[in-house]
Motif scaffolding. Structure first.
Motif, PDB file in Angstrom:
ATOM      1  N   SER A 130      55.472  17.377 -40.680  1.00 48.68           N
ATOM      2  CA  SER A 130      55.783  16.070 -41.308  1.00 48.68           C
ATOM      3  C   SER A 130      55.978  16.090 -42.985  1.00 48.68           C
ATOM      4  CB  SER A 130      55.064  14.964 -40.972  1.00 48.68           C
ATOM      5  OG  SER A 130      53.545  15.132 -41.535  1.00 48.68           O
ATOM      6  N   GLN A 131      56.459  15.200 -43.503  1.00 45.27           N
ATOM      7  CA  GLN A 131      56.714  15.144 -44.859  1.00 45.27           C
ATOM      8  C   GLN A 131      55.296  15.202 -45.705  1.00 45.27           C
ATOM      9  OE1 GLN A 131      59.524  12.170 -44.720  1.00 45.27           O
ATOM     10  NE2 GLN A 131      61.068  13.339 -45.496  1.00 45.27           N
ATOM     11  N   ASP A 132      54.057  14.603 -44.977  1.00 46.02           N
ATOM     12  CA  ASP A 132      53.019  14.505 -45.855  1.00 46.02           C
ATOM     13  C   ASP A 132      52.118  15.847 -45.381  1.00 46.02           C
ATOM     14  OD1 ASP A 132      51.790  14.120 -43.017  1.00 46.02           O
ATOM     15  OD2 ASP A 132      51.935  12.083 -43.186  1.00 46.02           O
ATOM     16  N   GLY A 137      63.256  19.381 -37.079  1.00 43.38           N
ATOM     17  CA  GLY A 137      63.369  18.028 -36.246  1.00 43.38           C
ATOM     18  C   GLY A 137      62.958  17.062 -37.322  1.00 43.38           C
ATOM     19  N   ASN A 138      62.245  15.750 -36.668  1.00 40.70           N
ATOM     20  CA  ASN A 138      61.917  14.741 -37.457  1.00 40.70           C
ATOM     21  C   ASN A 138      60.690  14.012 -36.792  1.00 40.70           C
ATOM     22  OD1 ASN A 138      61.743  12.263 -38.809  1.00 40.70           O
ATOM     23  ND2 ASN A 138      63.818  12.179 -39.172  1.00 40.70           N
ATOM     24  N   CYS A 139      59.634  13.932 -37.657  1.00 41.88           N
ATOM     25  CA  CYS A 139      58.428  13.505 -37.001  1.00 41.88           C
ATOM     26  C   CYS A 139      58.397  11.863 -37.051  1.00 41.88           C
ATOM     27  CB  CYS A 139      57.131  13.647 -37.927  1.00 41.88           C
ATOM     28  SG  CYS A 139      56.526  15.631 -37.910  1.00 41.88           S
ATOM     29  N   SER A 140      59.397  11.419 -37.425  1.00 44.05           N
ATOM     30  CA  SER A 140      59.359   9.775 -37.254  1.00 44.05           C
ATOM     31  C   SER A 140      59.834   9.515 -35.788  1.00 44.05           C
ATOM     32  CB  SER A 140      60.741   9.369 -38.140  1.00 44.05           C
ATOM     33  OG  SER A 140      60.579   9.920 -39.419  1.00 44.05           O
ATOM     34  N   VAL A 141      59.149   8.593 -35.350  1.00 47.23           N
ATOM     35  CA  VAL A 141      59.284   8.173 -33.931  1.00 47.23           C
ATOM     36  C   VAL A 141      60.385   7.208 -34.088  1.00 47.23           C
ATOM     37  CG1 VAL A 141      58.255   6.884 -32.041  1.00 47.23           C
ATOM     38  CG2 VAL A 141      56.779   8.526 -33.479  1.00 47.23           C
ATOM     39  N   VAL A 142      61.472   7.677 -33.319  1.00 45.48           N
ATOM     40  CA  VAL A 142      62.742   6.523 -33.302  1.00 45.48           C
ATOM     41  C   VAL A 142      62.802   6.705 -31.709  1.00 45.48           C
ATOM     42  CG1 VAL A 142      65.067   6.498 -33.796  1.00 45.48           C
ATOM     43  CG2 VAL A 142      63.768   7.754 -35.365  1.00 45.48           C
ATOM     44  N   ASN A 143      62.875   4.998 -31.118  1.00 50.18           N
ATOM     45  CA  ASN A 143      63.108   4.476 -30.198  1.00 50.18           C
ATOM     46  C   ASN A 143      61.971   5.201 -29.179  1.00 50.18           C
ATOM     47  OD1 ASN A 143      65.415   3.173 -30.518  1.00 50.18           O
ATOM     48  ND2 ASN A 143      66.655   4.670 -30.059  1.00 50.18           N
TER      49      ASN A 143
HETATM   50  C1  LIG Z   1      63.746  11.135 -39.974  1.00 51.98           C
HETATM   51  O1  LIG Z   1      64.223   9.862 -39.303  1.00 51.98           O
HETATM   52  C2  LIG Z   1      63.759   8.814 -40.321  1.00 51.98           C
HETATM   53  C3  LIG Z   1      64.253   7.565 -39.475  1.00 51.98           C
HETATM   54  O2  LIG Z   1      65.406   7.706 -38.570  1.00 51.98           O
HETATM   55  C4  LIG Z   1      64.770   8.814 -41.498  1.00 51.98           C
HETATM   56  O3  LIG Z   1      64.649   7.825 -42.314  1.00 51.98           O
HETATM   57  C5  LIG Z   1      64.633  10.128 -42.047  1.00 51.98           C
HETATM   58  O4  LIG Z   1      65.560  10.472 -43.335  1.00 51.98           O
HETATM   59  C6  LIG Z   1      64.689  11.178 -41.319  1.00 51.98           C
HETATM   60  N1  LIG Z   1      64.360  12.536 -42.132  1.00 51.98           N
HETATM   61  C7  LIG Z   1      64.946  13.588 -41.923  1.00 51.98           C
HETATM   62  C8  LIG Z   1      64.391  14.605 -42.662  1.00 51.98           C
HETATM   63  O5  LIG Z   1      66.000  13.882 -41.276  1.00 51.98           O
END
Ligand SMILES: *[C@@H]1O[C@H](CO)[C@@H](O)[C@H](O)[C@H]1NC(C)=O
Ligand SMILES: *[C@@H]1O[C@H](CO)[C@@H](O)[C@H](O)[C@H]1NC(C)=O
Ligand SMILES: *[C@@H]1O[C@H](CO)[C@@H](O)[C@H](O)[C@H]1NC(C)=O
Ligand SMILES: *[C@@H]1O[C@H](CO)[C@@H](O)[C@H](O)[C@H]1NC(C)=O
Ligand SMILES: *[C@@H]1O[C@H](CO)[C@@H](O)[C@H](O)[C@H]1NC(C)=O
Ligand SMILES: *[C@@H]1O[C@H](CO)[C@@H](O)[C@H](O)[C@H]1NC(C)=O
Ligand SMILES: *[C@@H]1O[C@H](CO)[C@@H](O)[C@H](O)[C@H]1NC(C)=O
Ligand SMILES: *[C@@H]1O[C@H](CO)[C@@H](O)[C@H](O)[C@H]1NC(C)=O
Ligand SMILES: *[C@@H]1O[C@H](CO)[C@@H](O)[C@H](O)[C@H]1NC(C)=O
Length: 269
Positions: free
Chosen positions: A59-61, A103-109
């Motif tokens: 993740s970003q952190d 990928g993206n660590c953010s949890v979306v849906n």
């Molecule tokens: C990851 O997903 C979040 C929420 O949809 C978004 O704000 C963010 O920009 C995304 N990050 C990347 C690196 O794609």
């Protein structure tokens, strides 16, 4: 003379009890620490046996949120320029052999996605879905995008062919902070093209372990493991062997004690 067999018996009982292929509820402490991998670029070369690789999304952190360890092999049915039917395998390379983990660590849906990018424009997406009510998650689906190009790796003899396939996984749900493990080889049959037996045919996984929805500074899999059914079946062998050995030892011991009792009985007369 029997005391030396008891540790074996006890060890087998412990082994069997501790590895019964079911979900264990031990607390999720760091277990297997795996070496970190660095990225360098070397050309792709297909191998005879699939190699187990570790893919971890940061993740970003700077913490890891998804970890996937597995030997992954894709089977393709394709044609050469003379329309001859051919079949070949592609092993997903490790990061050291050019695979990019994104990928993206953010949890979306309630979903978290790990993406592997390899070869030219190929990708494999792992979509994990969590259920916050039940505090569980599962590997919901795998999506594979392939681009077979003539005169290019992995099948230079092929007529160009590309496609994308998404298929649902049936691994079941894992408790959050737990991991899923399947050492056994599994083959998922995927016919990506219903009109013709062409393209991606199957995915083989070996030595698989994965965990998502985590936030850890070092790569380790939780010891709270859910095992696949295939692993449980192979675990029946040590159970049977252990039980048979223990039964034998107990039988011999009883016979020995009875024998000694009788002997002592005669001596005291
Ligand atoms: C990851 O997903 C979040 C929420 O949809 C978004 O704000 C963010 O920009 C995304 N990050 C990347 C690196 O794609
Ligand atoms: C595994 O655990 C579940 C519930 O925790 C139980 O229903 C099932 O019978 C167990 N299976 C074995 C083989 O012990
Ligand atoms: C790269 O791939 C080759 C063959 O597939 C394999 O022998 C080698 O160990 C791999 N290198 C790394 C660093 O994974
Ligand atoms: C990858 O795809 C992009 C756009 O889809 C294309 O422009 C590019 O040429 C492709 N790269 C290769 C190596 O095929
Ligand atoms: C979580 O699981 C419960 C019980 O199976 C179900 O009713 C609920 O819809 C699930 N929630 C989500 C977000 O999938
Ligand atoms: C994987 O995910 C990325 C980003 O969400 C998407 O652009 C790509 O099409 C996906 N690939 C596959 C094979 O699903
Ligand atoms: C499926 O087969 C048809 C006919 O050969 C072909 O045109 C198409 O590109 C194939 N699609 C995929 C995804 O392989
Ligand atoms: C994958 O599919 C091909 C074609 O149907 C088949 O020949 C091959 O044995 C399959 N691979 C595995 C590992 O089952
Ligand atoms: C992960 O843990 C770090 C502390 O180690 C914290 O700063 C960060 O906010 C956490 N991220 C998430 C998504 O919980």
């Amino acid at each position: 003379m029997f005391h030396q067999y008891f540790p074996i018996c006890v060890a087998l009982v412990v082994l069997v009890a501790g590895d019964n292929g079911n979900e264990t509820t031990s607390d999720p402490k760091p277990s297997t620490k795996l070496p970190l991998v660095t990225t360098t670029s070397t050309p792709y070369t297909p191998s005879k046996d699939p190699i187990t690789n570790l893919y971890a999304l940061k993740s970003q952190d700077g913490n890891y949120c998804i970890m996937v360890k597995a030997a992954l092999r894709l089977g393709f049915q394709y044609k050469n320029p003379d329309d001859k039917d051919l079949f070949g395998y592609v092993d997903i390379p490790g990061e050291k052999n050019g695979t990019l983990v994104t990928g993206n660590c953010s949890v979306v849906n309630n979903a978290q996605v790990l993406i592997l990018k390899f070869l030219n424009n190929w990708s494999m997406n792992f979509t994990f879905k969590q259920n916050t009510t039940l505090k569980e998650y599962n590997l919901e689906s795998i999506s594979i995008k392939y681009d077979i190009q003539h005169n290019n790796q992995p099948f230079p003899d092929a007529k160009s062919l590309n496609g994308e396939t998404t298929f649902a996984m049936e691994d079941g749900h894992v408790k959050v902070l737990g991991s899923y493990m399947c050492f056994s080889q599994r083959v998922f049959n995927i016919n990506s093209n219903s009109s013709e037996k062409l393209g991606l045919m199957n995915l083989t996984t070996i030595n698989e372990q994965y965990q998502a929805f985590v936030n850890v500074s070092e790569i380790f899999f939780s010891q709270a493991v859910k095992r696949c059914d295939q692993d449980s079946v192979s675990n029946l062998i040590p159970i049977v062997v252990g039980a048979a050995l223990c039964a034998l030892i107990v039988l011999v011991l009883v016979a020995y004690l009875i024998g000694r009792h009788h002997k002592r009985g005669y001596e005291s007369v």
